[in-house]
Design a protein around this motif. Structure first.
Motif, PDB file in Angstrom:
ATOM      1  N   ASP A  78       0.834  -1.202   0.000  1.00  0.00           N
ATOM      2  CA  ASP A  78       0.000   0.000   0.000  1.00  0.00           C
ATOM      3  C   ASP A  78       0.868   1.252   0.000  1.00  0.00           C
ATOM      4  O   ASP A  78       2.109   1.175  -0.058  1.00  0.00           O
ATOM      5  CB  ASP A  78      -0.982  -0.024   1.177  1.00  0.00           C
ATOM      6  N   THR A 111     -10.363  -9.388   1.525  1.00  0.00           N
ATOM      7  CA  THR A 111     -10.755  -9.053   0.148  1.00  0.00           C
ATOM      8  C   THR A 111      -9.913  -9.807  -0.868  1.00  0.00           C
ATOM      9  O   THR A 111     -10.392 -10.186  -1.949  1.00  0.00           O
ATOM     10  CB  THR A 111     -10.618  -7.532  -0.088  1.00  0.00           C
ATOM     11  N   SER A 149      -5.572  -1.571  -7.488  1.00  0.00           N
ATOM     12  CA  SER A 149      -5.973  -0.394  -6.710  1.00  0.00           C
ATOM     13  C   SER A 149      -7.485  -0.225  -6.725  1.00  0.00           C
ATOM     14  O   SER A 149      -8.099   0.159  -5.717  1.00  0.00           O
ATOM     15  CB  SER A 149      -5.296   0.866  -7.263  1.00  0.00           C
ATOM     16  N   GLU A 150      -8.124  -0.530  -7.851  1.00  0.00           N
ATOM     17  CA  GLU A 150      -9.575  -0.459  -7.924  1.00  0.00           C
ATOM     18  C   GLU A 150     -10.222  -1.514  -7.029  1.00  0.00           C
ATOM     19  O   GLU A 150     -11.215  -1.245  -6.350  1.00  0.00           O
ATOM     20  CB  GLU A 150     -10.026  -0.652  -9.377  1.00  0.00           C
ATOM     21  N   GLU A 166      -9.659  -0.456  -3.446  1.00  0.00           N
ATOM     22  CA  GLU A 166     -10.146   0.899  -3.198  1.00  0.00           C
ATOM     23  C   GLU A 166      -9.119   1.740  -2.448  1.00  0.00           C
ATOM     24  O   GLU A 166      -9.449   2.542  -1.571  1.00  0.00           O
ATOM     25  CB  GLU A 166     -11.488   0.868  -2.443  1.00  0.00           C
ATOM     26  N   GLN A 167      -7.886   1.567  -2.818  1.00  0.00           N
ATOM     27  CA  GLN A 167      -6.772   2.355  -2.298  1.00  0.00           C
ATOM     28  C   GLN A 167      -5.584   2.121  -3.228  1.00  0.00           C
ATOM     29  O   GLN A 167      -5.531   1.106  -3.926  1.00  0.00           O
ATOM     30  CB  GLN A 167      -6.395   1.937  -0.870  1.00  0.00           C
TER      31      GLN A 167
END
Length: 261
Positions: free
Chosen positions: A41, A54, A95-96, A99-100
């Protein structure tokens, strides 16, 4: 005689694996292409199944010769990317999903193993996987395999046969698998990942407690009990000396056990 029956590589850490017929040892002791990539991240922390369920919803299919990966989720149609040439687009896809902002990093020396001190391939007997599946009637051998994500599987060996490939704590037990000299280190301490469905991330509430209870009850006489301060442990962690870099594992390789060093 016990022999190597399956080799599994996980090119992107925490994603699906790929079965191969042979694998090459890297200078850092790991297998080439195993955990070659990991997601990080914006704070530089690894994005893996320990941190987020996820990641279990992402499916990945690899063509290692073509250096391609095909990825999809229940909500996203399959897309193919070149692992080297399409890195930016692949980062954008991940990243999609998360969601980061996340990005892939690559390590060609030893990949991104959980245990950098024992960075060699993990090892288990097929009978161990079958026995554990028997503890959980709703889980198949394939599902147990995907939850524990071991590199090398040994057939024609009893359940937990791998527990004898380790010496006393602080010592290493030499053994030969095909042309590769290896050192057995310790039984791998497991995390939250095996408690989760490998496809959905849904957690089985009593998995760890039931596993530990059964593991203790079936611990073989050849196991070094001082390695088991708790019983949520499975698979052998190994070291592979730098002298073995460039050598290969092949399906059908046999094992010869040496003496502790």
């Amino acid at each position: 005689m016990p022999f190597l029956s399956k080799i599994l590589l996980y090119p992107i850490k925490s994603l699906d694996g790929v079965a191969v017929s042979s694998a090459t040892v890297l200078e850092g002791g790991a297998l080439a292409h195993d955990r070659e990539f990991a997601l990080f991240d914006a704070q530089g922390k690894v994005v893996n199944a320990k941190r987020t369920a996820t990641i279990h919803t992402i499916r990945a299919a690899f063509d290692l010769a073509a250096r391609e990966v095909r990825v999809w989720t229940p909500e996203r149609s399959p897309q193919s990317f070149h692992l080297d040439g399409d890195r930016s687009a692949l980062n954008a896809w991940f990243s999609e999903v998360f969601e980061q902002p996340v990005m892939l990093r690559q390590n060609l020396h030893m990949g991104f193993p959980d245990d950098t001190n024992a960075s060699g391939p993990t090892l288990i007997s097929v009978a161990s996987l079958e026995t554990i599946a028997g503890w959980f009637p709703d889980l198949s051998v394939s599902e147990i395999r995907q939850r524990f994500r071991t590199n090398l599987e040994i057939d024609e060996a009893p359940a937990f046969w791998e527990d004898q490939l380790m010496a006393e704590p602080g010592q290493l037990l030499p053994f030969q698998l095909g042309q590769v000299s290896m050192l057995g280190s310790h039984p791998c301490q497991r995390c939250v990942v095996p408690t989760r469905d490998s496809q959905t991330g849904d957690r089985l509430p009593q998995f760890q407690a039931q596993f530990s209870q059964r593991r203790q009850a079936t611990l073989p006489d050849w196991a070094v009990t001082r390695h088991f301060n708790h019983f949520y442990r499975l698979t052998l962690n190994t070291k592979v000396p730098p002298s073995e870099a460039g050598k290969h594992f092949h399906i059908g390789d046999s094992i010869t056990v040496g003496v502790p060093t």
